[in-house]
Design an enzyme around this catalytic site. Structure first.
Site, PDB file in Angstrom:
ATOM      1  N   SER A   1      14.406  49.298 -24.492  1.00  0.00           N
ATOM      2  CA  SER A   1      13.632  48.100 -24.192  1.00  0.00           C
ATOM      3  C   SER A   1      12.952  48.318 -22.856  1.00  0.00           C
ATOM      4  O   SER A   1      13.460  49.071 -22.007  1.00  0.00           O
ATOM      5  CB  SER A   1      14.554  46.878 -24.115  1.00  0.00           C
TER       6      SER A   1
ATOM      7  N   TYR B   1      22.045  42.400 -21.408  1.00  0.00           N
ATOM      8  CA  TYR B   1      21.063  43.120 -22.212  1.00  0.00           C
ATOM      9  C   TYR B   1      20.425  44.249 -21.403  1.00  0.00           C
ATOM     10  O   TYR B   1      20.363  45.393 -21.850  1.00  0.00           O
ATOM     11  CB  TYR B   1      19.997  42.140 -22.696  1.00  0.00           C
TER      12      TYR B   1
END
Length: 267
Positions: free
Chosen positions: A143, A156
């Site tokens: 990401s 995350y």
């Protein structure tokens, strides 16, 4: 000719958004696909999507942090199709909380899903590839939050950044067997599923201590959709990337390259 004809792929976290689209894209390129997810409904929907398009797939429901689930997925893939050529580690838990709002157990759980799941699946699939002398491809979905400091998303961001060096380390261990391990970095994504579009709109409209203005900060005219990611992952899964390992390909419309004060989409 389909680039992945004769190959078998496992995709973890085969949701309707990125994971499901990658699974469908691999199938469209000729691969047979095992779709895993915590939700039986979600995994089945992705399988139906693949089969409706003429592909082959089946679903296995379970928790990527459970070694028994991992063993079951691998065993079913081998029983059905006899081999495993591609693994896409995509399973994730979106739990956006910050340093002072994230309970410790939730933090540990989020890290375990992202990193522990990738560890277990990579170890199990890597062993099969070694035993069968398959020069396979393992792809870890990262990401842009892995490469930048995002406030209010501590678990995350930490888990995804950990995957960067997990990718490099495993790539070095498996290089002698011809097994490639690479990262793929997507970014904030515009869903194609109408239900997810509505959910994303609701999420981004909520008050936040750290408001995110994706549109104004994005260099290109629109956010990528899951379909924009498929060609890159198919390339990494294919023999065309046979000399690429321990690396990363970013598909983010220039988001991580942009100089921070510039607002590309100013009114």
């Amino acid at each position: 000719m389909n680039r992945l004809e004769g190959k078998v792929a496992i995709v973890t976290g085969a949701s309707a958004n990125i994971g499901g689209s990658l699974a469908a894209g691999l199938a469209a390129a000729g691969a047979k696909v095992v779709c895993t997810d915590m939700s039986a409904e979600v995994a089945a929907a992705t399988v139906n999507r693949i089969e409706d398009a003429g592909g082959e797939a089946f679903a296995v429901t379970g928790d990527v942090t459970d070694p028994d689930h991992v063993a079951d997925v691998v065993a079913q893939a081998l029983e059905r199709w006899g081999r495993i050529d591609v693994l896409v580690n995509n399973a994730v838990w979106f739990n956006q909380k910050g340093l002072f709002t994230m309970p410790l157990e939730e933090y540990r759980r989020q890290i375990d899903i992202i990193l522990g799941g990738a560890f277990l699946f990579t170890r199990a699939v890597g062993q099969v590839m070694i035993d069968q002398q398959i020069a396979g491809s393992i792809i870890n979905v990262l990401s842009t939050a892995a490469w930048q400091g995002q406030p209010g998303n501590i678990g995350y961001s930490t888990g995804k950044s950990g995957l960067i060096n997990f990718t490099r380390s495993v790539a070095m261990e498996l290089a002698e067997y011809g097994i490639r391990v690479n990262g793929f970095t997507p970014t904030a994504t515009q869903p194609e599923d109408p239900k997810l579009v509505a959910r994303m709109a609701a999420m981004t409209s909520q008050p936040s201590a750290y408001p995110m203005d994706f549109t104004a900060q994005f260099p290109m005219k629109r956010l990528p959709t899951p379909s924009d990611y498929v060609p890159t992952v198919v390339f990494l899964a294919s023999d065309d990337s046979r000399m690429i390992t321990g690396s990363n390909i970013t598909v983010d419309g220039g988001a991580t390259a942009k100089y921070w004060p510039w607002r590309p989409q100013q009114d």
